[in-house]
Write a protein that holds these residues in place. Structure first.
Motif, PDB file in Angstrom:
ATOM      1  N   ILE A  10      39.966  42.567  47.638  1.00  0.00           N
ATOM      2  CA  ILE A  10      39.847  43.507  46.264  1.00  0.00           C
ATOM      3  C   ILE A  10      38.674  44.255  46.636  1.00  0.00           C
ATOM      4  CG2 ILE A  10      39.597  43.715  43.834  1.00  0.00           C
ATOM      5  CD1 ILE A  10      41.938  41.575  43.816  1.00  0.00           C
ATOM      6  N   LEU A  11      37.570  43.523  46.792  1.00  0.00           N
ATOM      7  CA  LEU A  11      36.100  44.472  46.628  1.00  0.00           C
ATOM      8  C   LEU A  11      36.069  45.072  48.084  1.00  0.00           C
ATOM      9  CD1 LEU A  11      33.870  44.582  44.893  1.00  0.00           C
ATOM     10  CD2 LEU A  11      35.447  42.875  44.527  1.00  0.00           C
ATOM     11  N   ARG A  12      36.974  44.839  49.245  1.00  0.00           N
ATOM     12  CA  ARG A  12      37.026  45.554  50.197  1.00  0.00           C
ATOM     13  C   ARG A  12      37.717  47.002  50.098  1.00  0.00           C
ATOM     14  NH1 ARG A  12      39.458  43.280  55.417  1.00  0.00           N
ATOM     15  NH2 ARG A  12      41.244  43.246  54.229  1.00  0.00           N
ATOM     16  N   GLY A  13      38.792  46.567  49.485  1.00  0.00           N
ATOM     17  CA  GLY A  13      39.595  47.839  48.944  1.00  0.00           C
ATOM     18  C   GLY A  13      38.731  48.920  47.941  1.00  0.00           C
ATOM     19  N   ARG A  14      37.894  48.297  47.312  1.00  0.00           N
ATOM     20  CA  ARG A  14      37.231  48.950  46.225  1.00  0.00           C
ATOM     21  C   ARG A  14      36.306  50.098  46.975  1.00  0.00           C
ATOM     22  NH1 ARG A  14      35.491  48.445  40.445  1.00  0.00           N
ATOM     23  NH2 ARG A  14      33.443  49.360  40.239  1.00  0.00           N
ATOM     24  N   PHE A  69      29.874  56.140  39.052  1.00  0.00           N
ATOM     25  CA  PHE A  69      30.902  55.274  38.377  1.00  0.00           C
ATOM     26  C   PHE A  69      31.147  55.549  36.943  1.00  0.00           C
ATOM     27  CE2 PHE A  69      29.061  52.927  42.389  1.00  0.00           C
ATOM     28  CZ  PHE A  69      30.640  52.473  42.944  1.00  0.00           C
ATOM     29  N   HIS A  70      32.128  54.973  36.627  1.00  0.00           N
ATOM     30  CA  HIS A  70      32.389  55.112  35.163  1.00  0.00           C
ATOM     31  C   HIS A  70      32.680  56.490  34.471  1.00  0.00           C
ATOM     32  CE1 HIS A  70      32.395  50.834  35.682  1.00  0.00           C
ATOM     33  NE2 HIS A  70      30.985  51.068  35.859  1.00  0.00           N
ATOM     34  N   SER A  71      33.130  57.457  35.500  1.00  0.00           N
ATOM     35  CA  SER A  71      33.185  58.740  34.964  1.00  0.00           C
ATOM     36  C   SER A  71      34.565  59.474  35.463  1.00  0.00           C
ATOM     37  CB  SER A  71      32.240  59.704  35.591  1.00  0.00           C
ATOM     38  OG  SER A  71      32.514  60.121  37.010  1.00  0.00           O
ATOM     39  N   PRO A  72      35.311  60.452  34.966  1.00  0.00           N
ATOM     40  CA  PRO A  72      36.415  60.953  35.349  1.00  0.00           C
ATOM     41  C   PRO A  72      36.444  61.488  36.827  1.00  0.00           C
ATOM     42  CG  PRO A  72      35.988  61.658  33.072  1.00  0.00           C
ATOM     43  CD  PRO A  72      34.659  61.124  33.726  1.00  0.00           C
ATOM     44  N   VAL A  73      35.163  61.562  37.383  1.00  0.00           N
ATOM     45  CA  VAL A  73      34.985  61.887  38.848  1.00  0.00           C
ATOM     46  C   VAL A  73      35.706  61.069  39.709  1.00  0.00           C
ATOM     47  CG1 VAL A  73      33.311  62.534  40.682  1.00  0.00           C
ATOM     48  CG2 VAL A  73      33.180  63.254  38.197  1.00  0.00           C
ATOM     49  N   LEU A  74      35.865  59.610  39.469  1.00  0.00           N
ATOM     50  CA  LEU A  74      36.395  58.451  39.915  1.00  0.00           C
ATOM     51  C   LEU A  74      37.819  58.234  39.816  1.00  0.00           C
ATOM     52  CD1 LEU A  74      33.355  56.021  40.857  1.00  0.00           C
ATOM     53  CD2 LEU A  74      34.131  58.083  42.152  1.00  0.00           C
ATOM     54  N   ALA A  75      38.362  59.009  38.997  1.00  0.00           N
ATOM     55  CA  ALA A  75      39.851  58.726  38.724  1.00  0.00           C
ATOM     56  C   ALA A  75      40.626  58.584  39.915  1.00  0.00           C
ATOM     57  CB  ALA A  75      40.202  59.690  37.595  1.00  0.00           C
ATOM     58  N   GLU A  76      40.654  59.527  40.778  1.00  0.00           N
ATOM     59  CA  GLU A  76      41.458  59.468  42.084  1.00  0.00           C
ATOM     60  C   GLU A  76      41.094  58.162  42.603  1.00  0.00           C
ATOM     61  OE1 GLU A  76      44.263  59.660  44.725  1.00  0.00           O
ATOM     62  OE2 GLU A  76      43.887  60.915  42.714  1.00  0.00           O
ATOM     63  N   ALA A  77      39.877  57.975  43.027  1.00  0.00           N
ATOM     64  CA  ALA A  77      39.454  56.543  43.440  1.00  0.00           C
ATOM     65  C   ALA A  77      39.830  55.583  43.066  1.00  0.00           C
ATOM     66  CB  ALA A  77      37.998  56.489  43.514  1.00  0.00           C
ATOM     67  N   ALA A  78      40.178  55.332  41.566  1.00  0.00           N
ATOM     68  CA  ALA A  78      40.670  54.345  41.048  1.00  0.00           C
ATOM     69  C   ALA A  78      42.054  54.077  41.279  1.00  0.00           C
ATOM     70  CB  ALA A  78      40.377  54.497  39.438  1.00  0.00           C
ATOM     71  N   ARG A  79      42.771  55.375  41.401  1.00  0.00           N
ATOM     72  CA  ARG A  79      44.018  55.226  41.692  1.00  0.00           C
ATOM     73  C   ARG A  79      44.348  54.586  43.266  1.00  0.00           C
ATOM     74  NH1 ARG A  79      44.420  59.781  38.224  1.00  0.00           N
ATOM     75  NH2 ARG A  79      43.944  61.122  39.979  1.00  0.00           N
ATOM     76  N   ARG A  80      43.667  55.066  43.981  1.00  0.00           N
ATOM     77  CA  ARG A  80      43.730  54.384  45.531  1.00  0.00           C
ATOM     78  C   ARG A  80      43.323  52.820  45.569  1.00  0.00           C
ATOM     79  NH1 ARG A  80      40.794  59.557  46.839  1.00  0.00           N
ATOM     80  NH2 ARG A  80      38.715  58.275  46.991  1.00  0.00           N
ATOM     81  N   PHE A  81      42.360  52.446  44.662  1.00  0.00           N
ATOM     82  CA  PHE A  81      41.916  51.238  44.452  1.00  0.00           C
ATOM     83  C   PHE A  81      43.098  50.369  43.946  1.00  0.00           C
ATOM     84  CE2 PHE A  81      39.082  48.026  42.180  1.00  0.00           C
ATOM     85  CZ  PHE A  81      39.125  47.150  42.783  1.00  0.00           C
TER      86      PHE A  81
END
Length: 324
Positions: free
Chosen positions: A117-121, A199-211
């Motif tokens: 999971i951390l590798r995926g993150r 981290f913890h901003s909407p800028v990472l919303a797409e990264a969160a979807r990939r994760f």
């Protein structure tokens, strides 16, 4: 007094080069947990371990793909060591990636799954715009008032609430630089957090979807130890524990660490154990009303960089045993 252990697991900003290496060299349970983590991440693990043990790492420790897996692994390994010694936490509270370490300690996913999971993150962060976080010494409402509609549209947001007057802004570099100027003009003290990603901003919303896809590939179970979520400021429910989106979107949503901590009863005895480097969560925990009233205790297990960590570890274990 019968006090409940609350294990505090830190996130980005608390890291420093060589954190936890003293335990790797002297504590077999800790070393085993770390080696299992590195082995489960395969080639990435070998590079991660080499950078962790090196005085001159190839990738800077403040970069998310280095700091976050190591913070997770060290927090998880410290928790495993304490449990092995019979110091089982009654409650787990993680900050940012520390919430994933809490999930692993609570059995939400297996240790090897946690490494994957951390590798995926880390992989999900590829291609995200340069950015970071800004700590501002003011209440959340006042700090949020600095954000213009244009900056908000670009993803600048309150990324964490660490205290009544300790707020983190997060976003891409252009907006973060502008809001730092606005904070200084308003007479507020601010400093950049040691992070290269927003981290913890909407800028990472797409990264969160990939994760989320990486989390969904693993088997998730309800927690066997209560987890107080810094995402919701309430306990993780059985339904949330098995929801990949719940864990994945930790990276793009605010950390409500202080609201979560402050919600614990003021008349109940706790031992707040800071597992991470730097004592940052211990500093926050000392503001809890039960600590100020002398009902609860705070025990840091690692010092900030520059101090011999082994005496601090031994003193912390002694203080923890004495506080129970």
């Amino acid at each position: 007094m019968n006090r409940r252990i609350v294990l505090l697991l830190p996130g980005q900003g608390s890291q420093h080069q060589g954190m936890g290496v003293h335990l790797y060299e002297r504590e077999p349970v800790f070393a085993t947990a770390m080696d299992e983590f590195f082995a489960a991440t395969e080639d990435d693990g070998a590079r991660l371990r080499a950078d962790w043990l090196s005085g001159t790492p190839d990738v800077p420790i403040d970069d998310g793909p280095r700091a976050q897996p190591l913070l997770y692994a060290v927090g998880h390994a410290v928790g495993r060591l304490l449990i092995e010694r019979g110091l089982r936490p009654g409650l787990l509270l993680g900050h940012s990636v520390g919430e994933l370490a809490a999930a692993a300690l609570a059995g939400v996913f297996a240790p090897a799954a946690g490494a994957r999971i951390l590798r995926g993150r880390s992989a999900a962060l590829a291609g995200t715009p340069p950015g970071g976080m800004l700590a501002v010494a003011a209440a959340p409402d006042r700090v949020a008032g600095l954000i213009t509609p244009e900056w908000a549209a670009a993803g600048l947001a309150v990324g964490a609430v660490n205290g009544p007057a300790q707020t983190i802004l997060a976003g891409a570099d252009p907006e973060l630089a502008l809001v730092a100027e606005a904070a200084a003009a308003a007479g507020l003290t601010c400093v950049r957090v040691r992070a290269h990603q927003p981290f913890h901003s909407p800028v990472l919303a797409e990264a969160a979807r990939r994760f989320e896809k990486a989390v969904a590939a693993e088997r998730l179970r309800p927690a066997n130890t209560p987890i107080l979520s810094a995402r919701t400021a309430r306990p993780v429910s059985p339904q949330e524990a098995v929801d990949p989106a719940f864990w994945a979107h930790l990276m793009s949503e605010p950390v409500l660490f202080w609201p979560a901590l402050a919600g614990l009863p003021a008349d109940e005895g706790f031992v707040f154990v800071d597992t991470g480097p730097g004592n940052g969560l211990a500093t926050i925990a000392r503001r809890h009303p039960s600590v100020r009233a002398g009902i609860s205790r705070v025990v840091p297990l690692m010092p900030p960089p520059g101090r011999d960590p082994w005496p601090v570890w031994e003193a912390g274990l002694a203080a923890l045993a004495d506080a129970l």
